[in-house]
Design an enzyme around this catalytic site. Structure first.
Site, PDB file in Angstrom:
ATOM      1  N   LYS A   9       2.298  69.151  23.414  1.00 25.04           N
ATOM      2  CA  LYS A   9       3.166  68.619  22.521  1.00 25.04           C
ATOM      3  C   LYS A   9       3.018  67.174  21.986  1.00 25.04           C
ATOM      4  CE  LYS A   9       6.809  70.355  25.450  1.00 25.04           C
ATOM      5  NZ  LYS A   9       5.999  70.779  26.553  1.00 25.04           N
ATOM      6  N   ASP A  41      -3.572  63.727  21.022  1.00 24.80           N
ATOM      7  CA  ASP A  41      -2.705  62.534  21.277  1.00 24.80           C
ATOM      8  C   ASP A  41      -3.601  61.484  22.006  1.00 24.80           C
ATOM      9  OD1 ASP A  41      -2.946  63.840  23.745  1.00 24.80           O
ATOM     10  OD2 ASP A  41      -0.882  63.706  24.291  1.00 24.80           O
ATOM     11  N   ASP A  43      -8.979  61.159  27.079  1.00 25.95           N
ATOM     12  CA  ASP A  43      -9.015  60.354  28.469  1.00 25.95           C
ATOM     13  C   ASP A  43     -10.221  60.769  29.183  1.00 25.95           C
ATOM     14  OD1 ASP A  43      -8.031  58.822  30.412  1.00 25.95           O
ATOM     15  OD2 ASP A  43      -7.018  60.439  31.493  1.00 25.95           O
ATOM     16  N   ASP A  49       3.809  61.166  26.917  1.00 24.47           N
ATOM     17  CA  ASP A  49       5.119  61.705  27.878  1.00 24.47           C
ATOM     18  C   ASP A  49       4.792  61.015  29.021  1.00 24.47           C
ATOM     19  OD1 ASP A  49       3.343  63.954  28.406  1.00 24.47           O
ATOM     20  OD2 ASP A  49       5.115  64.232  29.884  1.00 24.47           O
TER      21      ASP A  49
HETATM   22  P1  IMP Z   1      -8.256  64.675  29.630  1.00 24.40           P
HETATM   23  O1  IMP Z   1      -9.031  63.763  28.415  1.00 24.40           O
HETATM   24  O2  IMP Z   1      -8.619  66.036  29.435  1.00 24.40           O
HETATM   25  O3  IMP Z   1      -8.368  63.741  30.575  1.00 24.40           O
HETATM   26  O4  IMP Z   1      -6.652  64.611  29.225  1.00 24.40           O
HETATM   27  C1  IMP Z   1      -6.075  64.270  27.964  1.00 24.40           C
HETATM   28  C2  IMP Z   1      -4.413  64.725  28.307  1.00 24.40           C
HETATM   29  O5  IMP Z   1      -4.056  63.891  29.507  1.00 24.40           O
HETATM   30  C3  IMP Z   1      -3.708  63.971  27.160  1.00 24.40           C
HETATM   31  O6  IMP Z   1      -3.849  65.164  26.231  1.00 24.40           O
HETATM   32  C4  IMP Z   1      -2.456  63.780  27.860  1.00 24.40           C
HETATM   33  O7  IMP Z   1      -1.710  64.918  27.714  1.00 24.40           O
HETATM   34  C5  IMP Z   1      -2.444  63.246  29.226  1.00 24.40           C
HETATM   35  N1  IMP Z   1      -2.728  61.931  29.190  1.00 24.40           N
HETATM   36  C6  IMP Z   1      -3.807  61.425  29.640  1.00 24.40           C
HETATM   37  N2  IMP Z   1      -3.556  60.031  29.631  1.00 24.40           N
HETATM   38  C7  IMP Z   1      -2.136  59.835  29.414  1.00 24.40           C
HETATM   39  C8  IMP Z   1      -1.267  58.576  29.298  1.00 24.40           C
HETATM   40  O8  IMP Z   1      -1.654  57.370  29.434  1.00 24.40           O
HETATM   41  N3  IMP Z   1      -0.110  58.970  28.855  1.00 24.40           N
HETATM   42  C9  IMP Z   1       0.694  60.087  28.859  1.00 24.40           C
HETATM   43  N4  IMP Z   1      -0.370  61.311  28.861  1.00 24.40           N
HETATM   44  C10 IMP Z   1      -1.772  61.006  29.148  1.00 24.40           C
HETATM   45 MG    MG Z   2      -2.795  66.353  25.153  1.00 27.01          MG
END
Ligand code: IMP
Ligand code: MG
Length: 182
Positions: free
Chosen positions: A46, A103, A106, A162
């Protein structure tokens, strides 16, 4: 909702005004890139909703949109990176110019999975636009074509992001007081 009054919020990283101004600039860049084409925004539920709608309002090319939902979890050894589609797109993306809207990128696991999945469906082009980029935590290398902001290694909330499903409706992006778990 104002971030200042929220318990757990440390400081504001980007104000509503800064976000709005940056999105307007980025929308100009994206419009230039897709000039003469129709762009299909694919939003990841979301978290990307607030960013996607704000961006879409400033795009100067025809826009379609569709959404998908994912769930991500750790595997048995506790390592991150297991992602699956929980709610798929409503329509085919075959032959479309797809801009995947996230969004935050990471570790990159989510984006890598989504790019692999969507690339297999025959889009005419597939690019990535993320609201936030935390490049310092990247584990897998993924292409990010458009980004609003690069952020430091702190957990952030607001403008769609969130903490336990809360704070998505903050107009700003704020840093949480709690340090991230790992
Ligand atoms: P990754 O790139 O697979 O590690 O994950 C990214 C996802 O982790 C994003 O789409 C968010 O849903 C969640 N996420 C990572 N960092 C944050 C943060 O600082 N605040 C809120 N959600 C986060
Ligand atoms: Mg996400």
């Amino acid at each position: 909702m104002s971030a200042v009054a929220i318990p757990g919020v440390d400081r504001i990283l980007f104000t509503e005004e800064q976000i709005e101004a940056r999105i307007r600039d980025l929308a100009g860049e994206i419009s230039e890139h897709y000039r003469g084409k129709t762009v299909k925004l694919v939003g990841v539920l979301k978290g990307s909703i607030f960013f996607l709608t704000a961006l879409a309002r400033h795009l100067e090319v025809p826009v379609k949109m569709d959404f998908l939902g994912i769930s991500s979890f750790s595997n048995k050894s506790g390592a991150p990176g297991v992602v699956r589609i929980a709610k798929d797109l409503d329509e085919s993306i075959e032959g479309e110019d797809v801009l995947l809207v996230e969004d935050i990128v990471d570790t990159g696991f989510t984006l890598r999975y989504l790019l692999q999945t969507l690339a297999g469906r025959g889009p005419n082009s597939l690019s990535v636009c993320t609201f936030l980029d935390r490049n310092s935590r990247r584990i897998v290398q993924v292409p990010v074509d458009f980004r609003c902001f690069e952020i430091p290694d702190r957990f952030v909330v607001g403008f769609g992001l969130d903490y336990n499903q809360l704070y998505r409706n903050l107009g700003c992006v704020a840093v949480m007081k709690v340090e991230r778990g790992g």
